[in-house]
Scaffold this active site. Structure first.
Site, PDB file in Angstrom:
ATOM      1  N   CYS A 104       0.594  61.534  -9.970  1.00 45.59           N
ATOM      2  CA  CYS A 104      -0.545  61.565  -9.058  1.00 45.59           C
ATOM      3  C   CYS A 104      -1.067  60.142  -8.842  1.00 45.59           C
ATOM      4  O   CYS A 104      -0.293  59.207  -8.663  1.00 45.59           O
ATOM      5  CB  CYS A 104      -1.595  62.516  -9.627  1.00 45.59           C
ATOM      6  N   SER A 105      -2.377  59.963  -8.867  1.00 42.68           N
ATOM      7  CA  SER A 105      -2.977  58.651  -8.615  1.00 42.68           C
ATOM      8  C   SER A 105      -2.835  57.703  -9.795  1.00 42.68           C
ATOM      9  O   SER A 105      -3.314  56.560  -9.743  1.00 42.68           O
ATOM     10  CB  SER A 105      -4.454  58.805  -8.258  1.00 42.68           C
TER      11      SER A 105
END
Length: 207
Positions: A104-105
């Site tokens: 993800c981030s």
């Protein structure tokens, strides 16, 4: 492969960490895989994004040598980009030639550590454009590897990333044992058409 670390920080997205952890510990338990430990700036309790509390086994200062590090994300990852202790730790693992896997981030922590220069990487679909604007060669795939840097899309994609990492590191039969014991055979059911909306990554449009 002797030891995998899983980075924890306040506000980390639960499944970003726990999903890959489940695959890696299945590897440990069913196929003589590596030790797994949670690493944070300091050992002890860490509160995740949705309220789950986890306990870091070790702090950065006392962390034993790692062969791989998983860097999860969540909204809090953007705060951790400015945390020099976190960025320095992640950079040091990568610069020692070890594998670093972002979910993800978490890719933005890798970005802050200078690890995505001239690399292919991916992230959650909501911030693909932001990663691209930062000069990263974005791959609109569920997961991607570029040398010792691995990255995946958001949240659940980390499960697929870790299973692929197992296959690449220990072989397809070991990955099969992990997949089977986890009973990870995702349904092919696609609900609605959100994945086909404008701006979605290429891999979603192919579902």
């Amino acid at each position: 492969m002797r030891r995998i670390g899983f980075l924890a920080f306040p506000g980390v997205e639960e499944l970003d960490l726990v999903g890959p952890w489940e695959m890696a510990t299945m590897w440990r338990d069913y196929a003589a895989g590596p030790e797994c430990l949670v690493v944070a700036q300091q050992a002890g309790s860490v509160r995740c994004a949705k309220g789950l509390e986890i306990v870091a086994d070790t702090g950065f200062a006392d962390c034993p040598a790692l062969d791989a590090l998983v860097v999860p994300g969540g909204f809090a990852a953007f705060d951790e980009m400015a945390n020099e202790a976190v960025v320095t730790f992640v950079r040091a693992v990568a610069q020692s030639g070890k594998d670093v896997l972002s979910v993800c981030s978490g890719s933005f922590i890798l970005l802050a550590a200078g690890l995505l220069e001239n690399r292919n990487a991916t992230t959650h679909w909501k911030v693909l454009g932001q990663l691209r604007e930062a000069g990263v060669d974005v791959a609109e795939q569920r997961f991607v590897r570029d040398g010792n840097i691995w990255s995946s899309g958001g949240v659940s994609a980390g499960i697929d990333l870790m299973l692929h990492f197992v296959a690449e590191t220990a072989g397809e039969e070991v990955a099969a044992a992990v997949q089977h014991n986890a009973e990870y055979y995702p349904s092919r059911q696609i609900y609605g058409r959100a994945h086909a909306a404008p701006g979605m990554p290429a891999y979603m449009k192919e579902l």
